[in-house]
Write an enzyme that holds these catalytic residues in place. Sequence first.
Site, PDB file in Angstrom:
ATOM      1  N   CYS A   1      19.628   0.239   1.081  1.00  0.00           N
ATOM      2  CA  CYS A   1      20.493   1.247   0.473  1.00  0.00           C
ATOM      3  C   CYS A   1      21.932   0.789   0.637  1.00  0.00           C
ATOM      4  O   CYS A   1      22.341   0.447   1.758  1.00  0.00           O
ATOM      5  CB  CYS A   1      20.304   2.604   1.153  1.00  0.00           C
ATOM      6  SG  CYS A   1      21.469   3.881   0.624  1.00  0.00           S
TER       7      CYS A   1
ATOM      8  N   CYS B   1      24.052   0.653  -6.853  1.00  0.00           N
ATOM      9  CA  CYS B   1      23.230   1.767  -6.377  1.00  0.00           C
ATOM     10  C   CYS B   1      21.783   1.350  -6.544  1.00  0.00           C
ATOM     11  O   CYS B   1      21.213   1.443  -7.629  1.00  0.00           O
ATOM     12  CB  CYS B   1      23.496   3.067  -7.110  1.00  0.00           C
ATOM     13  SG  CYS B   1      22.590   4.461  -6.352  1.00  0.00           S
TER      14      CYS B   1
END
Length: 243
Positions: free
Chosen positions: A191, A73
């Site tokens: 991302c 993440c």
Amino acid sequence: MIVPSSNLTMETELPRMLRAREEIAPEDRFVFHSSRMRMQMVTPEQLKGMNAQTERASLELADARPDVVATACLVAIMAQGPGYHCTAEDEITAVLRAQDAQVPVVSSAGALLSGIEALGARRVAVITPYMKPLTETVVNYIQDAGVDVVDSLSLEVADNLAVARLNPADLREHWKRLDLTGAEAIVLSACVQMPSLPAIQHVEDASGLPVLSAATATAHRILTELGLKPSVPDAGSLLDGGH
């Protein structure tokens, strides 16, 4: 892998890349095991809460005795301040070693930086799905590492599940909204949740610039840490085996 509970993309794109690699290097086989940390909305509060679950997730993976662990993440790490990927990697490494799991640990945040470095790029343009304040956080993190971000594009999607549903084909047009003056590479998805793999090679061919994503950079770092050639077909020049 350690992934956010709402992440759908890393467990899709990373296996897809390494399975494609198996087609050209059948002597190498890969299996995947994940531990999840709860996070639904990409907000500073939920990202901080997710990071607090790192020890539990690391212990679960230690029991599987993996060959490498990747924490996936990017923004959760970058939101904690410049250079935090080193701290996060060290924390996971300590938990694993306490369980006699002596394995390398990589983070998508650190992998993106090392991927940019491997390409020899000092100036990049970036696309994120985040709201603008979080994109600014990512931009500042990259710049603190010595890479100039010449332009960025925020798609402004706060719901993490909605990010996973974004059509990667749209990136074939989104990149054209970037000012690429002086850019030496394009980060098509900063991302791990925003799908981009089907667009990587297309945008690289169309733009004439090296194109990478958080996912391709993570694959590159994993292969490198395993001592394997970082080669994945049709995934951009970072994974052409030459870096």
